[in-house]
Design a protein around this motif. Structure first.
Motif, PDB file in Angstrom:
ATOM      1  N   GLU A 124      12.723  34.978 -39.741  1.00 58.54           N
ATOM      2  CA  GLU A 124      11.397  35.752 -40.840  1.00 58.54           C
ATOM      3  C   GLU A 124      10.252  35.665 -38.707  1.00 58.54           C
ATOM      4  OE1 GLU A 124      10.583  33.543 -43.788  1.00 58.54           O
ATOM      5  OE2 GLU A 124      11.955  33.850 -44.884  1.00 58.54           O
ATOM      6  N   PRO A 126       6.458  37.346 -40.068  1.00 62.08           N
ATOM      7  CA  PRO A 126       5.638  38.087 -40.393  1.00 62.08           C
ATOM      8  C   PRO A 126       4.570  38.285 -39.834  1.00 62.08           C
ATOM      9  CG  PRO A 126       5.819  35.860 -40.674  1.00 62.08           C
ATOM     10  CD  PRO A 126       6.691  36.356 -40.096  1.00 62.08           C
ATOM     11  N   TYR A 137       6.941  32.221 -31.136  1.00 65.84           N
ATOM     12  CA  TYR A 137       8.131  31.758 -32.621  1.00 65.84           C
ATOM     13  C   TYR A 137       9.212  31.341 -31.527  1.00 65.84           C
ATOM     14  CZ  TYR A 137       5.951  35.163 -35.735  1.00 65.84           C
ATOM     15  OH  TYR A 137       5.848  36.774 -36.687  1.00 65.84           O
ATOM     16  N   THR A 140      10.851  28.865 -34.618  1.00 64.87           N
ATOM     17  CA  THR A 140      11.302  29.287 -36.084  1.00 64.87           C
ATOM     18  C   THR A 140      12.934  29.387 -35.103  1.00 64.87           C
ATOM     19  OG1 THR A 140       9.219  30.535 -35.502  1.00 64.87           O
ATOM     20  CG2 THR A 140      11.011  31.510 -37.337  1.00 64.87           C
TER      21      THR A 140
END
Length: 392
Positions: A124, A126, A137, A140
């Protein structure tokens, strides 16, 4: 770096590709040519889609935040494979072995591209990040693995390229060696790019902030490395072509004295085919050689082996080596034959004599030596004077 810093090298790669497309169309089965075109295509695509304005536009067109990230990473991975395949085909070897190595690199990096796509789909991301996707990220799930995988794949390709080009450069000389050394330098910059990116990402993993390495230091290193590597790939090909062209033009010019001599041997001498001004140098050399051999056939009845033997003996007595003496002997025989043909405008000798043996020229090098002797040898000048005085 702004968009212009990306679009200028992309345009340069696209221009180079445009010049290669006609050759690819005519010789699609050439693996080296295919590899070059694939490399240029992917290099132009990497620079185009890595530019921040393009990243923003692609994200907007697709409606997926950060869609450009895996797209650029996949293009970089494909470009890495293209570089490895080009080196394999450039170096050559048994065709089956070359195809096997190429297929292995293509298959391996294709798997990496599929994995990058799956990891992005599972993760993900976003919030759109145009410049700092890697570090933003870095922690993540799935996106973290995506970033690490693309960096490792790129790093492996860079290490392999440096090792292959370095080893190969120790075995060759000339422009090829220079090009390989330049490629090594370019890929050292790529390794530096990987090191700065990895350092910034690992710093995020450990709770530190070294994002400036990824956003400010890594992109210029990648751009410099790509441009240097491109010069290394292009330099041997261009310089070899220029060198070949200069060699052909030099040969063409050096054949001039012999060509003029046999072409003006008489009114019925063979007429040279007119060539367009844009004709390639190698074609001109072939045509000039053909004209000279036609001239030898025209002068055949006037060649006297005694002239050749006498000139050979004179040249050897004056210290010429055997190869040079043979060229002088052939040139003297040609000069005497031209004089004899001019002194026989009605062609009586042609009908009454057997054809003599022409100069034993084996390729353009021998013809160039004969042409040089025709202009510069004192022995040939003596034979011309003798022929003029005897009225032959």
């Amino acid at each position: 770096m702004n968009g212009q810093d990306y679009y200028i090298p992309a345009a340069a790669m696209g221009t180079a590709l445009a010049f290669k497309v006609p050759a690819l169309r005519n010789n699609w089965r050439d693996p080296l040519l295919r590899s070059v075109c694939a490399l240029l295509t992917l290099a132009a695509a990497v620079f185009t889609f890595a530019a921040p304005p393009t990243i923003e536009a692609v994200n907007r067109w697709t409606g997926i935040p950060n869609f450009s990230a895996p797209l650029v990473y996949c293009l970089i991975t494909a470009f890495s494979a293209a570089c490895l395949v080009l080196i394999v085909n450039w170096r050559g070897g048994p065709p089956e072995q070359t195809r096997r190595f190429s297929r292995r690199w293509i298959l391996g990096y294709s798997v990496v591209i599929v994995a990058l796509t799956l990891l992005f789909a599972l993760g993900e991301a976003p919030v759109e990040r145009l410049r700092d996707f890697d570090t933003y990220y870095a922690n993540t799930p799935y996106i973290r693995e995506l970033i690490a995988l693309y960096l490792v794949a790129h790093n492996v390709a860079a290490f392999v390229m440096v090792a292959m080009c370095w080893r190969w450069s120790l075995q060759v000389r000339g422009w090829l060696r220079a090009g390989l050394m330049i490629i090594v330098v370019g890929y050292v910059f790529n390794l530096s790019y990987d090191a700065t990116k990895m350092t910034a990402v690992v710093a995020r993993w450990s709770g530190h902030d070294l994002d400036w390495l990824s956003t400010s230091v890594a992109p210029p290193l990648a751009s410099v490395g790509a441009n240097i590597s491109a010069i290394g790939f292009v330099l041997p090909l261009v310089c070899q072509r220029v060198s070949d062209s200069l060699r052909h033009w030099t040969t063409y010019r050096r054949l001039g004295p012999l060509w003029n001599e046999v072409r003006t041997s008489g009114s019925d001498a063979p007429v040279s085919v007119r060539m367009s001004w844009w004709s390639a140098a190698d074609i001109r050399v072939i045509q000039r050689e053909s004209d000279i051999h036609d001239g030898f056939l025209h002068l055949g009845p006037y060649f006297d082996p005694l002239h050749r033997d006498e000139a050979l003996a004179r040249a050897l007595s004056r210290g010429a080596d055997e190869e040079g003496a043979r060229a002088v002997a052939d040139a003297a025989m040609v000069a005497a034959a031209v004089r004899a043909r001019r002194a026989d405008p009605e062609g009586r000798v042609i009908g009454a004599s057997e054809e003599g043996a022409p100069p034993a020229a084996d390729g353009p090098r021998d013809l160039v030596r004969i042409s040089h002797a025709l202009r510069n040898s004192p022995v040939v000048a003596e034979f011309r004077r003798q022929a003029a005085l005897s009225g032959v």
